[in-house]
Write an enzyme that holds these catalytic residues in place. Sequence first.
Site, PDB file in Angstrom:
ATOM      1  N   CYS A   2       0.930  -1.053   0.071  1.00  0.00           N
ATOM      2  CA  CYS A   2       0.123   0.151   0.016  1.00  0.00           C
ATOM      3  C   CYS A   2       0.831   1.230   0.207  1.00  0.00           C
ATOM      4  CB  CYS A   2      -1.058  -0.012   1.109  1.00  0.00           C
ATOM      5  SG  CYS A   2      -1.870  -1.317   1.386  1.00  0.00           S
ATOM      6  N   ARG A  27       3.758  -0.292  -4.703  1.00  0.00           N
ATOM      7  CA  ARG A  27       3.724  -0.829  -3.442  1.00  0.00           C
ATOM      8  C   ARG A  27       2.136  -1.521  -3.395  1.00  0.00           C
ATOM      9  NH1 ARG A  27       6.823   1.533   0.538  1.00  0.00           N
ATOM     10  NH2 ARG A  27       5.644   0.891   2.168  1.00  0.00           N
ATOM     11  N   TRP A  73      -2.794  -2.680  -1.671  1.00  0.00           N
ATOM     12  CA  TRP A  73      -2.601  -4.216  -1.860  1.00  0.00           C
ATOM     13  C   TRP A  73      -3.330  -4.916  -0.934  1.00  0.00           C
ATOM     14  CZ3 TRP A  73      -0.633  -8.311   1.040  1.00  0.00           C
ATOM     15  CH2 TRP A  73      -0.179  -9.549   0.285  1.00  0.00           C
ATOM     16  N   ASN A  99      -1.824   1.784   5.807  1.00  0.00           N
ATOM     17  CA  ASN A  99      -0.922   0.768   5.443  1.00  0.00           C
ATOM     18  C   ASN A  99      -0.502  -0.182   6.371  1.00  0.00           C
ATOM     19  OD1 ASN A  99       1.406  -0.649   4.264  1.00  0.00           O
ATOM     20  ND2 ASN A  99       2.654   0.984   4.233  1.00  0.00           N
ATOM     21  N   GLY A 100      -0.676  -1.253   6.496  1.00  0.00           N
ATOM     22  CA  GLY A 100      -0.410  -2.326   7.390  1.00  0.00           C
ATOM     23  C   GLY A 100      -1.600  -3.125   7.825  1.00  0.00           C
ATOM     24  N   GLU A 484      17.470 -17.745  -8.061  1.00  0.00           N
ATOM     25  CA  GLU A 484      17.016 -16.338  -8.273  1.00  0.00           C
ATOM     26  C   GLU A 484      16.347 -16.244  -9.892  1.00  0.00           C
ATOM     27  OE1 GLU A 484      16.557 -13.784  -6.984  1.00  0.00           O
ATOM     28  OE2 GLU A 484      16.714 -12.138  -8.335  1.00  0.00           O
ATOM     29  N   LYS A 488      12.563 -14.974 -10.419  1.00  0.00           N
ATOM     30  CA  LYS A 488      12.076 -13.801 -11.428  1.00  0.00           C
ATOM     31  C   LYS A 488      11.113 -14.404 -12.559  1.00  0.00           C
ATOM     32  CE  LYS A 488      13.477 -11.135 -10.084  1.00  0.00           C
ATOM     33  NZ  LYS A 488      14.382 -10.976  -8.948  1.00  0.00           N
ATOM     34  N   GLU A 491       7.763 -14.798 -11.307  1.00  0.00           N
ATOM     35  CA  GLU A 491       6.923 -13.626 -10.790  1.00  0.00           C
ATOM     36  C   GLU A 491       6.544 -12.682 -11.892  1.00  0.00           C
ATOM     37  OE1 GLU A 491       8.561 -10.936  -7.916  1.00  0.00           O
ATOM     38  OE2 GLU A 491      10.864 -11.240  -8.583  1.00  0.00           O
ATOM     39  N   HIS A 507      17.603 -36.346  -7.624  1.00  0.00           N
ATOM     40  CA  HIS A 507      16.583 -36.850  -6.405  1.00  0.00           C
ATOM     41  C   HIS A 507      15.316 -36.730  -6.660  1.00  0.00           C
ATOM     42  CE1 HIS A 507      20.351 -38.204  -4.602  1.00  0.00           C
ATOM     43  NE2 HIS A 507      20.955 -37.015  -4.939  1.00  0.00           N
ATOM     44  N   LYS A 606       5.727  -4.093  -4.284  1.00  0.00           N
ATOM     45  CA  LYS A 606       7.330  -4.204  -4.235  1.00  0.00           C
ATOM     46  C   LYS A 606       7.700  -4.530  -2.669  1.00  0.00           C
ATOM     47  CE  LYS A 606      11.298  -3.108  -5.708  1.00  0.00           C
ATOM     48  NZ  LYS A 606      12.105  -4.082  -6.571  1.00  0.00           N
TER      49      LYS A 606
HETATM   50  O1  M6R Z   1      12.837  -5.021  -0.124  1.00  0.00           O
HETATM   51  P1  M6R Z   1      13.467  -6.482   0.159  1.00  0.00           P
HETATM   52  O2  M6R Z   1      14.814  -6.825  -0.485  1.00  0.00           O
HETATM   53  O3  M6R Z   1      13.422  -6.902   1.739  1.00  0.00           O
HETATM   54  O4  M6R Z   1      12.560  -7.480  -0.277  1.00  0.00           O
HETATM   55  C1  M6R Z   1      12.287  -8.884  -0.298  1.00  0.00           C
HETATM   56  C2  M6R Z   1      11.455  -9.462  -1.398  1.00  0.00           C
HETATM   57  O5  M6R Z   1      10.135  -9.292  -1.085  1.00  0.00           O
HETATM   58  C3  M6R Z   1      11.830  -9.232  -2.851  1.00  0.00           C
HETATM   59  O6  M6R Z   1      13.260  -9.629  -3.037  1.00  0.00           O
HETATM   60  C4  M6R Z   1      10.879  -9.807  -3.800  1.00  0.00           C
HETATM   61  O7  M6R Z   1      11.095 -11.336  -3.429  1.00  0.00           O
HETATM   62  C5  M6R Z   1      11.061  -9.517  -4.986  1.00  0.00           C
HETATM   63  N1  M6R Z   1       9.754  -9.304  -5.823  1.00  0.00           N
HETATM   64  C6  M6R Z   1      11.815 -10.201  -5.888  1.00  0.00           C
HETATM   65  O8  M6R Z   1      12.103  -9.928  -7.320  1.00  0.00           O
END
Ligand code: M6R
Length: 611
Positions: A2, A27, A73, A99-100, A484, A488, A491, A507, A606
Site C-alpha cells: 500500500c 507498493r 494491496w 498501510n499495515g 533467483e 524472476k 513472478e 533426487h 514491491k
Molecule cells: O525489499 P526486500 O529486499 O526486503 O524485499 C524482499 C522480497 O520481497 C523481494 O526480493 C521480492 O522477492 C522481489 N519481488 C523479488 O523480485
Amino acid sequence: MCGIVGYTGPREAYPVILKGLKRLEYRGYDSAGVALLNSGLKVYKKKGKVADLEESLIGKDVHANIGIGHTRWATHGEPNDRNAHPHLSASGRLSMIHNGIIENYALIKKELLSKGYAFKSDTDTEVLLNFIDEIQQHNDCSLEEAVRVALKRVVGAYCILLIDKEDPHTIIAARKGSPLVIGIGKGEHFLASDATPIIEYTKEVVYVNDYELAIVRPDELILKNLGNEKITPYITKLDMDLAAIEKGGYEHFMLKEIFEQPKTIYDCLRGRLDVANGTITMAGVENYMEQLKNAPRIIIIACGTSWHAGLVAEYVIEDLCRIPVEVEYASEFRYRNPVVNKGDVIIAISQSGETADTLVAIEKAKEQGAIIFGVVNAVGSSIARASHAGAYTHSGPEIGVASTKAFTGQLAVLNMIALKIAKVKGTISDERYHNLLAELEAVPEKVEAILENADAVKAIAEKYKDSSDALFLGRGYNFPVALEGALKLKEISYIHAEGYPAAEMKHGPIALVTETLPVVFVATKDSYHEKVVSNMQEIKARRGKVISIITEGDNISPTLSDDVFVVPPADEVIAPMLSVIPLQLLSYYAGTAKGYNVDMPRNLAKSVTVE
Ligand code: M6R
C-alpha cells in the site's frame, strides 16, 4: 504494501496526490482512492490502478488544498471499490488511509457493533477509523487525542493518515512498522510512504519513527510520541534526483533497472574499492571489524531476492573468511526459537529496508544481544535505522516489482565485506585478494558487454514463453543464481519455475523432464563446471530442452545445449553478478512477450510491509 500520500498547503492537492500515487503504485495496485477536503469532505475510490481512478474522476470536483490518497494491496477484503481506501467514518466526519494490518481488529469491531456502528467494508482499516471516531465523539476530544488513545489499544502495524471535516488544514499521521516520510516545503507539507512522491517538491524530509504521531499543517509540523510529549523532528536532505524515479525512455522500470546495472554497480564500488592501493573503505564494517572477524557465526536474514543474495554470501564468506554462515528466511527466523549465541553477527539484507518479516526478525535477534549489520538499498529506511551498522548498496530507487539492480548491488557489498574481513583475518592470500579486487572493479564493464547482447536473450525468451514450467539448475556459487532465475521467471512471466542445485535434480525433479521442459543451466566456468556438464548430459539424455548460461571459450556446453548465452569470464566468487543478468532479461522478455505488466505483476507488491 500500500502506498499513501498526503498534502496540505496552498497547491491543488489532487494533482500532487495523484502523481504521488502513480509513483507509489509499485507498493500495491489493486485499487486506489483519494479524500479531498474543501467545503465538504469528498471521498473517491475505484478498483484497479491509479489510472482507473484518474479516469473516473474526470469532470468531478477535485478542488481542495488538503487531501490524502492511497493505492492498495489487499489484505482484509477483496479488491473492490468498497474495500478501497480512503474510508469514511460512520459520523461522516473523518477519512483515513492505512498501510499495515490491525491484528486485533475483530475484537474492536465486535465492541463497535455492540455500540451500533455499521461497516461498509471488510477492512481492518474501517474498524480502526470508527474506533477513533467513537473515541472522538464519546470524549468530545481533538482528533489527535482520539488517535493517540486508539493507537494505545491497537495490535499490529500501521501507517495512517487522517483528515477531519472540522479542521480543513490538518493531517494527523502515525506509524508503527509501516513507513512514513514527511516532506517540508515552504508553507506546505507532503506525506508519503517513501520519498519518491516528495522529491520534486522538496529535498528536506523527516522520517517518522514507530510510535510517533505527526500533526501536519501547511506551516507547522509537530511530532509527538504516544505519551503526548513533543519530539524534535530530525530533518534529512534527500540524496536522490527525479530522473532516478522516472522511466527515462525505457518501456518499463524493470528494463531500465536491468540496464542501469553497470552504473549502479559502479556507484556501489565507487569510493570504496581502491584496486591500486589494495583497499576497501567501508566505515560500517571498519567500526565493527572486531565483532565481524571474531564472530563465531554469521546469520543472514532476508526474504526473496535478498535471501538469494544471502545464499551467495554464504558461499563467499565461508570460502574467504572461514566463518560459519547460516542463511534464514526472515519469516521463519522470527517465529521459531532461534539460537543466537554471544558474538553472533546478523546480516540483514533488504532492498526496500521496509520488509516486515526482516524488520521483526532484526528486533528478535537484537533482543538476544546480536549485532545487526544491515545491507540495505533504501536510504533512511526502517531496516537501515534498526541496524547497529551497515552498508548501503547505492543502487538508487528500484521501482519495478522484480528486484534486479538491488541484487547485484547486494552482491557487490557482500563481496566487499567478505574481502575486508578475510584480509584482516588473514584467511585469503594476497594474490587472491588483489585478483578479486580487480575482478570486482571489472564487473560494470562486463555487465555492459552482456547487456549489449540482450537481443539474444530476447530470442530465447520468445522461443520458450509458452512453456508451462521451467527448471533452473546450478551448483556452488551459481546455485543461488538458479533460484533467483526461477523466482524472476515465475513472478514476471507466470511460468511455473523451480530452482535446484544441479546435482539434486536426480533426487526427484528429473522426473519432470520431457521434450518440452526448458532446463536453464547456470553453467559458467568454475570449480564445479565439469560436474554441471555431467548434469547437462543427464537432461539431454532425457531429451529436455537445455538452455545454458556459459563462459566465453566454453566449447563443451554448447554441444549439449539447445540455446546458449555467453558471459565474459570471471572468478567464481564474482560470477553470480554476471550470470544473473541474462536470467533477469529472460524473465523480462518472457513476461513482455506474453503481454504482461512486468512492473506490476499479478498479486505482488514491491515492498512487503505485512507479514
Ligand atoms: O525489499 P526486500 O529486499 O526486503 O524485499 C524482499 C522480497 O520481497 C523481494 O526480493 C521480492 O522477492 C522481489 N519481488 C523479488 O523480485
